[in-house]
Design an enzyme around this catalytic site. Structure first.
Site, mmCIF file in Angstrom:
data_model
loop_
_atom_site.group_PDB
_atom_site.id
_atom_site.type_symbol
_atom_site.label_atom_id
_atom_site.label_comp_id
_atom_site.label_asym_id
_atom_site.label_seq_id
_atom_site.Cartn_x
_atom_site.Cartn_y
_atom_site.Cartn_z
ATOM 1 N N ASN A 10 0.876 -1.174 0.000
ATOM 2 C CA ASN A 10 0.000 0.000 0.000
ATOM 3 C C ASN A 10 0.911 1.220 0.000
ATOM 4 O O ASN A 10 1.514 1.555 1.015
ATOM 5 C CB ASN A 10 -0.888 -0.036 1.248
ATOM 6 N N ARG A 87 -2.692 -2.237 -3.242
ATOM 7 C CA ARG A 87 -3.905 -1.457 -3.004
ATOM 8 C C ARG A 87 -3.871 -0.224 -3.907
ATOM 9 O O ARG A 87 -2.894 0.523 -3.899
ATOM 10 C CB ARG A 87 -3.966 -1.027 -1.542
ATOM 11 N N HIS A 176 -13.269 2.227 0.624
ATOM 12 C CA HIS A 176 -13.245 1.202 1.688
ATOM 13 C C HIS A 176 -13.885 -0.108 1.225
ATOM 14 O O HIS A 176 -14.320 -0.915 2.051
ATOM 15 C CB HIS A 176 -14.010 1.652 2.959
ATOM 16 N N ARG A 237 -12.194 15.061 8.405
ATOM 17 C CA ARG A 237 -13.076 15.423 7.284
ATOM 18 C C ARG A 237 -14.477 15.714 7.797
ATOM 19 O O ARG A 237 -14.976 15.022 8.675
ATOM 20 C CB ARG A 237 -13.149 14.272 6.268
ATOM 21 N N GLU A 381 -7.895 -5.678 5.724
ATOM 22 C CA GLU A 381 -7.855 -5.352 4.298
ATOM 23 C C GLU A 381 -6.696 -6.056 3.608
ATOM 24 O O GLU A 381 -6.792 -6.447 2.447
ATOM 25 C CB GLU A 381 -7.774 -3.833 4.120
#
Ligand code: ADP
Length: 397
Positions: A10, A87, A176, A237, A381
């Site tokens: 990743n 990823r 996600h 956020r 993940e």
């Protein structure tokens, strides 16, 4: 024969997160992070059953960092790698699943860069660096967006003129996907069902947060949109705001777009509301100590989360269960309890003891007797990326 090995990568603009995973196993043989790349502080940290170690890196960037992984992989791998799983954040409409990386796939990831200008170029740097040091191994791209390509148009279209979608790709994509797919599969397996069975709501709550409605293995709707800013309150956020906020801030404060982007992505969410921190652990402590901002931030986070889940429920024909995952979803009993207070309408009632006493890192049920199922499931993940990479190779052989 021993189960196959996959290196999961990743890559960010100045970091590479990596893990060596064995097929079918829930633990990494080796995992770590190379960070502050291209700076004199470049460093590699890794973790194995032997413990944690670190080593300074040359400031040569991603290629050097990737090369420095090879001796570590040799040490902990008992057979050659079968795949490298990368990823990739944005697959746009081009990718509905994993893709074996070749020049066309690289061109398509590049073409999607305007949709994820910070992430896709960094992901490509990682792909190129890994291909350079491991040229004989198949490299596979796994996209955060691909799982949500099953959303129907009425869920993914914005009420904007058609040209913005048809010509410029302005639509809801969702993110996600790897996590939502993994935890809903685990939920089905825990029930004793096939992995792709069930009608689930999944709440992935980490630094970024999103909800997803999944029916029989397909995403039907999700809370993030064109970018990961849409939807829930997150660490820094804002999630949903009135879209006219941009014009309002421009007119009244003279703010330009980069300033507003910074506000909404970096200065808002839990951090902005609390005036204290984007970290849920810190906020829970501050709330206990009587900090009003922390209390409000957690209340808004949980209410907005519940409101989004209730909205997404309409995507499903019935509800077999709600799943909490991600750093907050897995560990914050307070967040789960406050969110579930708003969700009686969906037949969800929490068992306070089960919620508070769930062992850290383990999956478990937290619903009260008579309630619809409520699960906490640790996401993984990297495991999902490793397994999907191998499935793709098996399917293409
Ligand atoms: P990322 O999205 O970066 O992978 P994580 O999934 O690790 O993030 O989630 C990070 C969030 O999880 C932080 O807000 C952190 O405070 C929260 N978190 C981790 N452990 C706990 C805990 N024991 N209690 C409450 N919040 C926690």
């Amino acid at each position: 024969m021993a189960q196959r090995l996959v290196l999961v990568v990743n890559c960010g603009s100045s970091s590479i997160k990596f893990a060596l995973r064995r097929e079918g196993s829930s633990a990494a043989l080796l995992s770590g992070l190379a960070e502050q790349l291209e700076s004199p502080k470049a460093i590699l940290h890794w973790h194995t059953t032997d413990g944690k170690q670190s080593q300074a890196l040359s400031p040569g960037g991603h290629a050097d960092a990737m090369a420095s992984l090879l001796p570590l992989i040799d040490e902990y791998a008992d057979q050659p790698l079968s795949a490298v799983g990368h990823r990739v954040v944005h697959g746009g409409e081009h990718f509905t699943g994993a893709a074996l990386i070749n020049p066309e796939v690289i061109a398509a990831i590049e073409a999607n860069a305007p949709l994820a200008p910070l992430h896709n170029p960094a992901n490509l740097i990682g792909i190129r660096a890994a291909q350079a040091v491991l040229p004989q191994i198949p490299h596979v791209a796994i996209f955060d967006t691909a799982f949500h390509q099953s959303m129907p148009p009425y869920a993914y279209r914005y009420a904007l003129p058609d040209e913005l979608y048809a010509v410029h790709g302005v639509r809801r994509y969702g993110f996600h996907g790897t996590s939502h797919q993994y935890v809903t599969q685990q939920a089905a397996l825990l029930r004793g069902w096939p992995a792709t069975q069930g009608a689930w709501l999944s709440a992935h709550l980490g630094n970024g947060c999103s909800n997803c409605a999944v029916l029989d293995g397909s995403s039907l709707d999700t809370s993030m949109g064109l970018t990961p800013l849409e939807g829930l309150v997150m660490g820094t956020r804002s999630g949903d705001v009135d879209p006219n906020l941009h014009a309002h801030l421009g007119r009244t404060l003279g703010w330009d777009l980069p300033r507003i982007e910074r506000l909404l992505n970096r200065e808002s969410g839990l951090l902005g509301l609390s005036g204290l921190s984007n970290d849920m652990r810190e906020l829970e402590q501050a709330r206990k100590d009587g900090h009003d901002g922390a209390k409000l931030a957690i209340e808004v986070f949980c209410y907005r989360l519940a409101r989004s889940l209730a909205g997404l429920a309409v995507a499903l024909p019935r509800l077999d269960g709600l799943i909490f995952t991600g750093g907050i979803g897995e560990n914050s009993a307070l967040t789960r309890a406050l969110t579930l207070k708003h969700l009686g309408i969906l037949g969800l009632q929490v068992d306070p003891d089960a919620n508070s006493n769930l062992p850290r890192g383990e999956a478990g049920n937290i619903e009260a007797a008579g309630s619809t199922t409520i699960l906490v499931i640790p996401t993984d993940e990297e495991r999902q990326i490793a397994e999907e990479s191998l499935h793709l190779l098996d399917a293409s052989n």
